[in-house]
Structures are given as structure tokens and as C-alpha cells.
Design an enzyme around this catalytic site. Structure first.
Site, PDB file in Angstrom:
ATOM      1  N   ASN A 190      -2.195  -1.220   4.148  1.00 30.01           N
ATOM      2  CA  ASN A 190      -1.441  -2.036   5.106  1.00 30.01           C
ATOM      3  C   ASN A 190      -0.695  -1.076   6.028  1.00 30.01           C
ATOM      4  O   ASN A 190       0.294  -0.478   5.636  1.00 30.01           O
ATOM      5  CB  ASN A 190      -0.453  -2.933   4.337  1.00 30.01           C
ATOM      6  CG  ASN A 190       0.501  -3.662   5.261  1.00 30.01           C
ATOM      7  OD1 ASN A 190       0.252  -3.772   6.465  1.00 30.01           O
ATOM      8  ND2 ASN A 190       1.602  -4.158   4.706  1.00 30.01           N
ATOM      9  N   TRP A 191      -1.200  -0.959   7.240  1.00 27.74           N
ATOM     10  CA  TRP A 191      -0.620   0.025   8.168  1.00 27.74           C
ATOM     11  C   TRP A 191       0.675  -0.474   8.811  1.00 27.74           C
ATOM     12  O   TRP A 191       1.332   0.280   9.531  1.00 27.74           O
ATOM     13  CB  TRP A 191      -1.633   0.366   9.263  1.00 27.74           C
ATOM     14  CG  TRP A 191      -2.831   1.129   8.782  1.00 27.74           C
ATOM     15  CD1 TRP A 191      -3.122   1.476   7.491  1.00 27.74           C
ATOM     16  CD2 TRP A 191      -3.894   1.658   9.585  1.00 27.74           C
ATOM     17  NE1 TRP A 191      -4.300   2.179   7.449  1.00 27.74           N
ATOM     18  CE2 TRP A 191      -4.797   2.307   8.718  1.00 27.74           C
ATOM     19  CE3 TRP A 191      -4.176   1.640  10.954  1.00 27.74           C
ATOM     20  CZ2 TRP A 191      -5.956   2.925   9.180  1.00 27.74           C
ATOM     21  CZ3 TRP A 191      -5.326   2.254  11.413  1.00 27.74           C
ATOM     22  CH2 TRP A 191      -6.205   2.897  10.530  1.00 27.74           C
ATOM     23  N   LYS A 192       0.983  -1.728   8.622  1.00 27.86           N
ATOM     24  CA  LYS A 192       2.183  -2.334   9.216  1.00 27.86           C
ATOM     25  C   LYS A 192       2.181  -2.081  10.735  1.00 27.86           C
ATOM     26  O   LYS A 192       1.114  -2.045  11.332  1.00 27.86           O
ATOM     27  CB  LYS A 192       3.449  -1.797   8.546  1.00 27.86           C
ATOM     28  CG  LYS A 192       3.347  -1.813   7.022  1.00 27.86           C
ATOM     29  CD  LYS A 192       4.654  -1.557   6.349  1.00 27.86           C
ATOM     30  CE  LYS A 192       4.400  -1.400   4.859  1.00 27.86           C
ATOM     31  NZ  LYS A 192       5.611  -1.507   4.058  1.00 27.86           N
ATOM     32  N   HIS A 217       3.581 -11.611   3.214  1.00 30.98           N
ATOM     33  CA  HIS A 217       4.137 -10.285   2.890  1.00 30.98           C
ATOM     34  C   HIS A 217       5.667 -10.373   2.903  1.00 30.98           C
ATOM     35  O   HIS A 217       6.251 -11.090   3.714  1.00 30.98           O
ATOM     36  CB  HIS A 217       3.643  -9.255   3.907  1.00 30.98           C
ATOM     37  CG  HIS A 217       3.944  -7.841   3.493  1.00 30.98           C
ATOM     38  ND1 HIS A 217       5.181  -7.275   3.665  1.00 30.98           N
ATOM     39  CD2 HIS A 217       3.169  -6.898   2.896  1.00 30.98           C
ATOM     40  CE1 HIS A 217       5.151  -6.034   3.190  1.00 30.98           C
ATOM     41  NE2 HIS A 217       3.937  -5.777   2.720  1.00 30.98           N
ATOM     42  N   GLU A 228       7.844  -8.469   4.034  1.00 30.67           N
ATOM     43  CA  GLU A 228       8.484  -8.127   5.315  1.00 30.67           C
ATOM     44  C   GLU A 228       8.426  -9.320   6.272  1.00 30.67           C
ATOM     45  O   GLU A 228       9.319  -9.510   7.104  1.00 30.67           O
ATOM     46  CB  GLU A 228       7.809  -6.881   5.924  1.00 30.67           C
ATOM     47  CG  GLU A 228       8.220  -5.626   5.151  1.00 30.67           C
ATOM     48  CD  GLU A 228       7.266  -4.462   5.256  1.00 30.67           C
ATOM     49  OE1 GLU A 228       6.362  -4.479   6.110  1.00 30.67           O
ATOM     50  OE2 GLU A 228       7.413  -3.519   4.457  1.00 30.67           O
ATOM     51  N   GLU A 236       4.003  -7.675  -5.365  1.00 29.79           N
ATOM     52  CA  GLU A 236       4.734  -6.600  -4.701  1.00 29.79           C
ATOM     53  C   GLU A 236       6.236  -6.809  -4.895  1.00 29.79           C
ATOM     54  O   GLU A 236       6.856  -7.582  -4.138  1.00 29.79           O
ATOM     55  CB  GLU A 236       4.439  -6.614  -3.198  1.00 29.79           C
ATOM     56  CG  GLU A 236       2.998  -6.346  -2.857  1.00 29.79           C
ATOM     57  CD  GLU A 236       2.898  -5.702  -1.482  1.00 29.79           C
ATOM     58  OE1 GLU A 236       2.337  -4.608  -1.408  1.00 29.79           O
ATOM     59  OE2 GLU A 236       3.411  -6.276  -0.508  1.00 29.79           O
ATOM     60  N   GLY A 270       8.131   0.554   0.172  1.00 33.16           N
ATOM     61  CA  GLY A 270       8.638   1.527   1.126  1.00 33.16           C
ATOM     62  C   GLY A 270       9.853   2.285   0.636  1.00 33.16           C
ATOM     63  O   GLY A 270      10.539   2.947   1.421  1.00 33.16           O
ATOM     64  N   SER A 328       5.066   1.330  -3.137  1.00 31.22           N
ATOM     65  CA  SER A 328       5.140   2.801  -3.267  1.00 31.22           C
ATOM     66  C   SER A 328       4.017   3.389  -4.129  1.00 31.22           C
ATOM     67  O   SER A 328       4.231   4.331  -4.888  1.00 31.22           O
ATOM     68  CB  SER A 328       6.516   3.233  -3.791  1.00 31.22           C
ATOM     69  OG  SER A 328       7.524   2.853  -2.866  1.00 31.22           O
ATOM     70  N   GLY A 380       2.892   2.892   3.063  1.00 26.52           N
ATOM     71  CA  GLY A 380       3.131   4.240   3.586  1.00 26.52           C
ATOM     72  C   GLY A 380       1.986   5.216   3.364  1.00 26.52           C
ATOM     73  O   GLY A 380       1.534   5.884   4.301  1.00 26.52           O
TER      74      GLY A 380
HETATM   75  C1  PEP Z   1       3.237  -2.776   1.508  1.00 29.23           C
HETATM   76  O1  PEP Z   1       3.477  -2.661   2.694  1.00 29.23           O
HETATM   77  O2  PEP Z   1       2.694  -3.804   1.090  1.00 29.23           O
HETATM   78  C2  PEP Z   1       3.628  -1.691   0.604  1.00 29.23           C
HETATM   79  C3  PEP Z   1       3.384  -1.832  -0.669  1.00 29.23           C
HETATM   80  O3  PEP Z   1       4.235  -0.579   1.161  1.00 29.23           O
HETATM   81  P1  PEP Z   1       4.534   0.836   0.428  1.00 29.23           P
HETATM   82  O4  PEP Z   1       3.265   1.259  -0.237  1.00 29.23           O
HETATM   83  O5  PEP Z   1       4.940   1.738   1.530  1.00 29.23           O
HETATM   84  O6  PEP Z   1       5.613   0.583  -0.571  1.00 29.23           O
END
Ligand code: PEP
Length: 257
Positions: free
Chosen positions: A11-13, A101, A103, A173, A179, A219, A241
Site C-alpha cells: 500500500n503505497w498510500k 483502511h 487512515e 491491521e 507506520g 510495520s 512503508g
Molecule cells: C498500511 O498502510 O496498511 C500499513 C500497514 O502501513 P505500515 O506497513 O507502514 O505500518
């Protein structure tokens, strides 16, 4: 033994222009072997603006990387300024769409009902929704992780029939692990994945629940992926990330138990 094939989604966000995306996808492609795709379905989800370029490079070089999107509106078209619909994504050969998600929930006040409507549109356009659920730190500390996860599952998966349910991917998640560099312990993540699968039996049936993929996200990196993936009910990862660096993402894809 299970025959669920692992799925690893980057997931590049809100990162990467369409030019960056072309380079990142090419680098990832060169770092993976054909055999890697026999073990793992590999998906990258760039921002909307990079999808067309990503599709072009993937198709031109016959890559086995699949394309994901980070959201989809539930209407097919209309007066929804700034939104992108599921049929638009399907036309770009998008195979997976992330919905709900944390976010989106946190910054855009999206609800389980929104995730449900989005997932419905994604399925109707023959793509796979990746429905995200997970508790905040406060909720975990109050020992409410399961309660919150169950409520999000029920809301996001409301009124799907059993066949539809079987076509959905769930991503567990924990919000506090996204993040932050703070990963859930493999035991905690495995327990939540197991809890989610039990609840999927209640929402569908045991056969469908056993066939569904449950991802862990929060993460994930090359150092912790193996222990997380060793858990029976975790069938892959949603990676933020670390997916922006093709070396790191390829190392995650190439973990071996
Ligand atoms: C995500 O954006 O779904 C995610 C898990 O991010 P990260 O790996 O950076 O924690």
C-alpha cells in the site's frame, strides 16, 4: 495444511508520482523470480494517478505483479467530485481494492457502512476487496480488540451472501502498529487472525471461512515477516512503508518459512 495462497500487498498510500511508480514496479519485477509468484500473489497499490502507468508497464513487460487500488466509490459514476469508481478501476486491470483502511476511518471519518458499500461495488466489478479492520491502542489496552474487530467485521461485511464473502480478503491491521515501527507480536497477531476466522464461520460457514485469506498489516518488514507468516491463520501481509522500497518489499515477498 491449507491451500490458501499467500497474498502480499504494497500500500503505497499518497506516495509516488506515475514516473516513480514505473521505476518502482520495474525494480520490484527484476528482484523477483517466477517461482516467487507460485508461492505468493504480489500486489502493489499505487495512488490513482499512477495506476494507468503501472498497468501499462505491467502489461508491456508481461509482469506477474498485480495491481491494487487504495479505495473506490460505491456509485458507478455521477456528481461525486474527487472520487473514483469501481468500474474505472476495473478498466485499468485493477484486481484488488483496499477498503476501510484505518487512515480512511481516521482522517476521512469513513465508517463500516462506507467500507461495506465500497466492498459491494468492488465485488460487483469482479475485483477483490481487501477489508481492513483493527483496534486502536486505547481499545487494545482496554482489552477490547476482539469486540472492536468483530463490530468492524460485522459492519463491513453486512448482507454479503456466502459466495460473496468467500471472494473477500480481510486485513487485520492494529491501528497502533501502522507506520509506527511497532509490530503486533506474532502471537497476538495470530490470535486475532484466528478470532477473525472463527467469526467468519459465524458470518458465512466453515468452508468459506477456511478458504478466505486473512492478512496482517502494521510495520511489516523483512525482519519480522517470517514469524508473522508462520501463524496458521495469517495468509499474507498488507505492507505500507516498506513497500515503497523495492529491495525491502521484494525481501518481504521472498520470506521463507
Ligand atoms: C498500511 O498502510 O496498511 C500499513 C500497514 O502501513 P505500515 O506497513 O507502514 O505500518
Amino acid at each position: 495444511m491449507t491451500d490458501r495462497k499467500d497474498l502480499i500487498v504494497g500500500n503505497w498510500k499518497m506516495n509516488a508520482t506515475h514516473l516513480d511508480a514505473i521505476q518502482m514496479i520495474q525494480k520490484l519485477h527484476y528482484r523477483l523470480e517466477v517461482e516467487d509468484y507460485d508461492r505468493v500473489d504480489v500486489v502493489v497499490a499505487p495512488p490513482f494517478t499512477a495506476l494507468r502507468s503501472a498497468q501499462t508497464v505491467i502489461e508491456a513487460d508481461h509482469m506477474l505483479i498485480e495491481l491494487g487500488a487504495q479505495n473506490a466509490h460505491w456509485e458507478e459514476s455521477g456528481a461525486y467530485t474527487g472520487e473514483v469508481s469501481a468500474p474505472m478501476l476495473a478498466k485499468l486491470a485493477v484486481g484488488y481494492v483496499i477498503v476501510g483502511h484505518s487512515e480512511r476511518r481516521q482522517h476521512f471519518e469513513e465508517t463500516d457502512q462506507d467500507a461495506n458499500r465500497r466492498a459491494r461495488a468492488v465485488l460487483a466489478n469482479e475485483m477483490t476487496p481487501i477489508v481492513c479492520v483493527g483496534e486502536t491502542l486505547e481499545e487494545r489496552e482496554e482489552a477490547r480488540a476482539e469486540e472492536v474487530g468483530l463490530s468492524q467485521l460485522k459492519g463491513s461485511l453486512a448482507r454479503f451472501d456466502v459466495t460473496q464473502l468467500g471472494s473477500i480478503v480481510i486485513a487485520y491491521e492494529p491501528v497502533w502498529a501502522i507506520g509506527t515501527g511497532r509490530t503486533a507480536s506474532p502471537d497476538d497477531a495470530g490470535e486475532m487472525a484466528s478470532f477473525i476466522r472463527e467469526r467468519l464461520v459465524d458470518l458465512g460457514n466453515s468452508e468459506v471461512a477456511a478458504s478466505m485469506r486473512i492478512l496482517y498489516g502494521g510495520s511489516v518488514n523483512a525482519g519480522n515477516v517470517k514469524d508473522l507468516m508462520a501463524k496458521k491463520h495469517i495468509d499474507g501481509a498488507l505492507v505500507g512503508g516498506a513497500s515503497l522500497d523495492p529491495d525491502k518489499f521484494a525481501a518481504i515477498v521472498r520470506y521463507r518459512l
